[in-house]
Design a protein around this motif. Structure first.
Motif, PDB file in Angstrom:
ATOM      1  N   VAL A 106      53.684  54.153  36.061  1.00  0.00           N
ATOM      2  CA  VAL A 106      52.638  53.929  37.058  1.00  0.00           C
ATOM      3  C   VAL A 106      53.067  54.579  38.372  1.00  0.00           C
ATOM      4  N   ARG A 107      52.299  55.542  38.831  1.00  0.00           N
ATOM      5  CA  ARG A 107      52.706  56.340  39.991  1.00  0.00           C
ATOM      6  C   ARG A 107      52.491  55.638  41.321  1.00  0.00           C
ATOM      7  N   GLN A 108      51.510  54.752  41.400  1.00  0.00           N
ATOM      8  CA  GLN A 108      51.248  54.025  42.647  1.00  0.00           C
ATOM      9  C   GLN A 108      51.385  52.533  42.408  1.00  0.00           C
ATOM     10  N   GLN A 109      52.242  51.904  43.205  1.00  0.00           N
ATOM     11  CA  GLN A 109      52.398  50.459  43.139  1.00  0.00           C
ATOM     12  C   GLN A 109      51.960  49.865  44.474  1.00  0.00           C
ATOM     13  N   PRO A 110      51.418  48.646  44.483  1.00  0.00           N
ATOM     14  CA  PRO A 110      51.006  48.026  45.751  1.00  0.00           C
ATOM     15  C   PRO A 110      52.206  47.704  46.621  1.00  0.00           C
ATOM     16  N   ASN A 111      51.952  47.288  47.829  1.00  0.00           N
ATOM     17  CA  ASN A 111      53.029  46.943  48.757  1.00  0.00           C
ATOM     18  C   ASN A 111      53.903  45.827  48.185  1.00  0.00           C
ATOM     19  N   SER A 112      55.190  45.919  48.474  1.00  0.00           N
ATOM     20  CA  SER A 112      56.145  44.951  47.948  1.00  0.00           C
ATOM     21  C   SER A 112      55.948  43.577  48.579  1.00  0.00           C
ATOM     22  N   LYS A 113      56.392  42.557  47.844  1.00  0.00           N
ATOM     23  CA  LYS A 113      56.280  41.176  48.309  1.00  0.00           C
ATOM     24  C   LYS A 113      57.653  40.518  48.335  1.00  0.00           C
ATOM     25  N   TRP A 114      57.849  39.692  49.336  1.00  0.00           N
ATOM     26  CA  TRP A 114      59.051  38.856  49.350  1.00  0.00           C
ATOM     27  C   TRP A 114      58.837  37.706  48.366  1.00  0.00           C
ATOM     28  N   PHE A 115      59.801  37.530  47.483  1.00  0.00           N
ATOM     29  CA  PHE A 115      59.757  36.455  46.491  1.00  0.00           C
ATOM     30  C   PHE A 115      58.460  36.492  45.689  1.00  0.00           C
ATOM     31  N   SER A 116      57.920  37.715  45.513  1.00  0.00           N
ATOM     32  CA  SER A 116      56.688  37.945  44.748  1.00  0.00           C
ATOM     33  C   SER A 116      55.480  37.211  45.325  1.00  0.00           C
ATOM     34  N   LEU A 117      55.558  36.778  46.589  1.00  0.00           N
ATOM     35  CA  LEU A 117      54.477  36.011  47.201  1.00  0.00           C
ATOM     36  C   LEU A 117      53.970  36.619  48.504  1.00  0.00           C
ATOM     37  N   PHE A 118      54.894  36.922  49.424  1.00  0.00           N
ATOM     38  CA  PHE A 118      54.510  37.293  50.784  1.00  0.00           C
ATOM     39  C   PHE A 118      54.738  38.778  51.032  1.00  0.00           C
ATOM     40  N   LYS A 119      53.697  39.456  51.540  1.00  0.00           N
ATOM     41  CA  LYS A 119      53.824  40.878  51.885  1.00  0.00           C
ATOM     42  C   LYS A 119      54.347  41.006  53.319  1.00  0.00           C
ATOM     43  N   VAL A 120      55.555  40.491  53.536  1.00  0.00           N
ATOM     44  CA  VAL A 120      56.141  40.489  54.871  1.00  0.00           C
ATOM     45  C   VAL A 120      56.400  41.908  55.381  1.00  0.00           C
ATOM     46  N   PRO A 121      56.943  42.847  54.564  1.00  0.00           N
ATOM     47  CA  PRO A 121      57.139  44.211  55.081  1.00  0.00           C
ATOM     48  C   PRO A 121      55.841  44.851  55.561  1.00  0.00           C
ATOM     49  N   LEU A 122      54.739  44.613  54.851  1.00  0.00           N
ATOM     50  CA  LEU A 122      53.448  45.142  55.277  1.00  0.00           C
ATOM     51  C   LEU A 122      53.012  44.484  56.581  1.00  0.00           C
ATOM     52  N   GLY A 123      53.208  43.159  56.681  1.00  0.00           N
ATOM     53  CA  GLY A 123      52.868  42.457  57.911  1.00  0.00           C
ATOM     54  C   GLY A 123      53.686  42.944  59.093  1.00  0.00           C
ATOM     55  N   THR A 124      54.971  43.233  58.867  1.00  0.00           N
ATOM     56  CA  THR A 124      55.825  43.757  59.934  1.00  0.00           C
ATOM     57  C   THR A 124      55.315  45.106  60.419  1.00  0.00           C
TER      58      THR A 124
END
Length: 737
Positions: free
Chosen positions: A55-73
């Motif tokens: 899969v060439r495109q993956q969604p934004n990573s999540k902390w503990f598979s729950l929170f998209k903190v890097p995207l929020g930052t």
């Protein structure tokens, strides 16, 4: 900032705020942010888990598979990238992943090829896009594998007679392709590599897998295939006339120093670490084993092995070119210490010679000194702790033992070690001296996945030359406070142990097993010679009692990869030690303790157990909170956060127990019927800085179930948390397991 309930709430609220910051203002008009990706199959029996890498495109990573903190930052950063804060937030964070239809189409093609390569030649992949919200989109790849194709018959077309005889006589073809197997292209390529490896290890220096091809015949309307493996003659790939593949012999092996001059290592040592032999067929496996052998020698910095062909022959000349390390080195290491608030300093000086007898032997001498200002001890004349030690080691890069064949020594990647040390400790309560001497063997298997060790002899002599009269009166001689465990650990003692251990490290699991015993030979000799016993009924050596016990430890770790950023790790450790014969109590150094950064992390080091025992005297609890049985159960969820930062959520359970009943450790004895009721449980959060070559770890644990208390409020701490009572903070280097 001091830790409190309010601060923890603020931290969790900050995580949720970062995770919920809207990034949609960063998504261009008529574009969508990739919210979720799934690979599913119409055939529920088809395993799609191995298709994720395609899969060439993956969604934004999540902390503990729950929170998209890097995207929020990233979303918190302003548009003006000339400002330091905005640049920092963007570097720490992660830009929104914008859905790309071209990437989606290419992924469909990659998935289709991957599934067809597995033997599903009619496979199709259909994409589905679903708008899940404002500027959010989900992509689902639906795999229709179709019917699998199988191999009906296998034939071999080997045009080189010598190679055909070699492969048939060695039964090498039986371990590869077989009738009825799935027509998996990856397995066909693995077979090409396997046969190539066999030939490279049997003299075919110029062979490569391009000389092996396949042809497949199928009947229309059938899913069965007749497969033929073709091994072509030499020369076909470069346009030359086809001939038999040349098979090479090693004519000579020579050694040279990359810095010119002589190699400062004896020739027999060079020969023992060289697997390439004159008169043997060329072997790629022996070439790699030679590299591995020389890489173990500390005197060798680099190895480069070159082969040159002798003109108009099938002979090779081998030259092993070595780069040498410095012969001598000196290292100085200062340390700062903090033991329960008592500050101190330590320093060590280490000298190392990497080629003592010109056989790549390593001789080292380490001097260490430590000082600590002890506070809170009343009634003692001296308030300082001093420690001085000297440790010498002599390591041989081979087995040093009689009655072993040269072939066995060479086939074992072994190390023999002689170690002698002397440690001098001066505390306000007592002075302690420890002399140690040991002879050990270490070796690995050919694949370096298993390690073995034998402690042929490990002698420890513990000598107590002085003891404070106050300490002696308060804890050893006082009738009202006499402590047999404490007294045993402050007497002169011999420990003569032998031991064996092995460990295995695989891709997703690892285990360690160790067993040791002490005092059996001395006890047998004493019994046969009718030796006299001391007042405590113990045999002695030079009027000093010796310890007798058996001890076994097992440790297992298994890692489950959830995705590229998340792992679930399970760990169990079990240890049992039993004093018998000449001993009723284990030596303190051999007893188990629980709590700390690598155990049940809701408790401090040596703060848990045994059983339901609860410490009552801080001055000697470190002695009483030790046992003969230990059980640790750990479950840890590990996730990548950003940069070098990783996080973990963990649950730990375990305790220690005694095998005998000791008055000083009430409720500490192990009982099969009730031990599970005495398991302590904790939970917590960890933060790790991973710098590749080392990891700094910060773990924060809370008690969940505390067996030391009977009352429901304190026993079930998770239901009635009290931060000052239940919290423990740990700092360590490396992962806990």
């Amino acid at each position: 900032m001091p830790l409190s309930k309010n601060n923890i709430k603020l931290f969790l609220l900050s995580l949720i705020t970062l995770a919920s910051c809207s990034p949609y203002n960063l998504v261009p008009e008529e574009k969508y942010m990739l919210d979720k990706v799934e690979v599913v199959s119409e055939d529920k029996t088809f395993d799609v888990s191995a298709l994720e890498p395609y899969v060439r495109q993956q969604p934004n990573s999540k902390w503990f598979s729950l929170f998209k903190v890097p995207l929020g930052t990233y979303s918190l950063a302003g548009r003006d990238t000339t400002k330091w804060l905005n640049r920092t937030l963007r570097n720490m964070g992660e830009a929104p992943v914008i859905y790309d239809s071209l990437q989606m189409l290419q992924t469909c093609e990659d998935l289709r090829v991957a599934v067809r390569n597995k033997g599903f030649f009619s496979a199709q992949v259909n994409p589905e896009t679903i708008v899940t919200g404002s500027k959010r989109l989900k992509v689902k790849y639906v795999v229709a594998p179709g019917n699998p194709y199988f191999v009906r018959a296998v034939k071999y077309d080997i045009k080189d007679d010598s190679i055909r005889c070699l492969l048939e006589s060695g039964d090498f073809l039986k371990d590869g392709l077989r009738e009825g197997m799935l027509m998996d292209v990856n397995k066909l390529d693995d077979e090409r590599k396997r046969i190539t490896s066999i030939l490279l290890n049997n003299g075919y220096y110029r062979f490569n897998k391009d000389y092996i091809t396949y042809s497949a015949d199928s009947v229309k309307g059938s899913t069965m295939i007749d497969l033929t493996l073709h091994l072509h003659k030499y020369g076909q790939n470069n346009g030359d006339a086809e001939t038999s593949h040349p098979r090479y012999l090693v004519r000579s092996v020579s050694y040279s120093n990359i810095d010119e001059g002589d190699i400062p290592v004896r020739r027999n040592v060079l020969h023992d670490n060289t697997w390439i032999e004159e008169g043997d067929f060329y072997s790629a496996g022996n070439l790699q084993r030679t590299y591995n052998s020389f890489s173990k020698l500390p005197i060798v910095k680099s190895t480069n092995i070159r082969f040159s062909e002798v003109a108009d022959t099938n002979l090779l000349d081998c030259n092993v070119i070595l780069g040498m390390n410095k012969l001598n080195s000196i290292a100085f290491l200062p340390e700062g210490t903090n033991t329960a608030g008592d500050l101190g300093a330590a320093a060590s000086l280490t000298y190392e010679n990497r080629n003592l007898f010109k056989g790549a032997e390593v001789f080292s001498v380490k001097l260490r000194a430590a000082f600590e200002a002890i506070t809170g001890l009343e009634g003692y004349q001296n308030q300082d702790y001093e420690e001085y030690s000297v440790e010498t080691k002599l390591s041989f890069p081979r087995f040093v033992a009689p009655f072993l064949s040269s072939d066995f020594k060479k086939n074992s990647s072994a190390q023999s070690e002689l170690a002698i040390s002397y440690n001098m400790q001066n505390r306000p309560e007592f002075h302690r001296r420890v002399f140690s001497a040991a002879w050990r063997y270490r070796w690995t298997n050919a694949r370096r996945t298993k390690n073995y060790k034998i402690d042929l002899l490990d002698l420890n002599y513990i000598y107590m030359p002085w003891m404070s009269s106050k300490f002696k009166h308060d804890y050893l001689d006082s009738v009202s406070n006499r402590n047999a465990i404490l007294r045993f650990n402050y007497e002169d003692l011999f420990i003569t142990k032998i031991g064996f251990g092995m460990s295995y490290t695989g891709r997703n699991s690892a285990y360690k097993f160790n067993v040791e015993t002490s005092g059996n030979l001395l006890n047998a000799i004493s019994g046969l010679t009718n030796a006299t016993k001391n007042a405590e009924g113990q045999y002695t050596l030079f009027n000093i009692a010796f310890a007798q016990y058996v001890k076994a430890d097992f440790d297992y770790t298994h890692k489950m990869r959830l995705d590229a950023n998340n792992d679930l790790v399970f760990h169990v450790a079990l240890g049992v030690a039993y004093p018998y014969g000449n001993s009723t109590i284990l030596p303190f150094e051999k007893r188990y303790f629980s709590g700390g950064a690598n155990s049940v992390r809701g408790w401090s080091v040596r703060g848990l157990g045994p059983g339901k025992y609860r410490g009552v005297d801080g001055a000697i609890d470190f002695i009483n909170q030790a046992g003969d049985v230990k059980l640790d159960l750990n479950l840890e969820y590990r996730t990548f956060l950003f940069w070098k930062l990783h996080g973990a959520l963990f649950v730990d359970a375990g305790n220690i127990w005694t095998l005998r009943s000791y008055e000083e450790q009430p409720d500490g004895q192990f009982d099969f019927r009730t031990f599970y009721e005495q398991l302590a449980v904790s939970y917590g959060l960890g933060v790790r800085l991973n710098f590749d070559y080392f990891i700094l770890r910060f773990d924060m644990g809370m008690k969940a179930i505390n067996p030391a208390y009977e009352s429901s409020r304190e026993h079930y701490a998770f239901a009635h948390p009290k931060f000052s009572r239940d919290f423990a903070f740990h700092f360590a280097v490396g992962l806990p397991f």
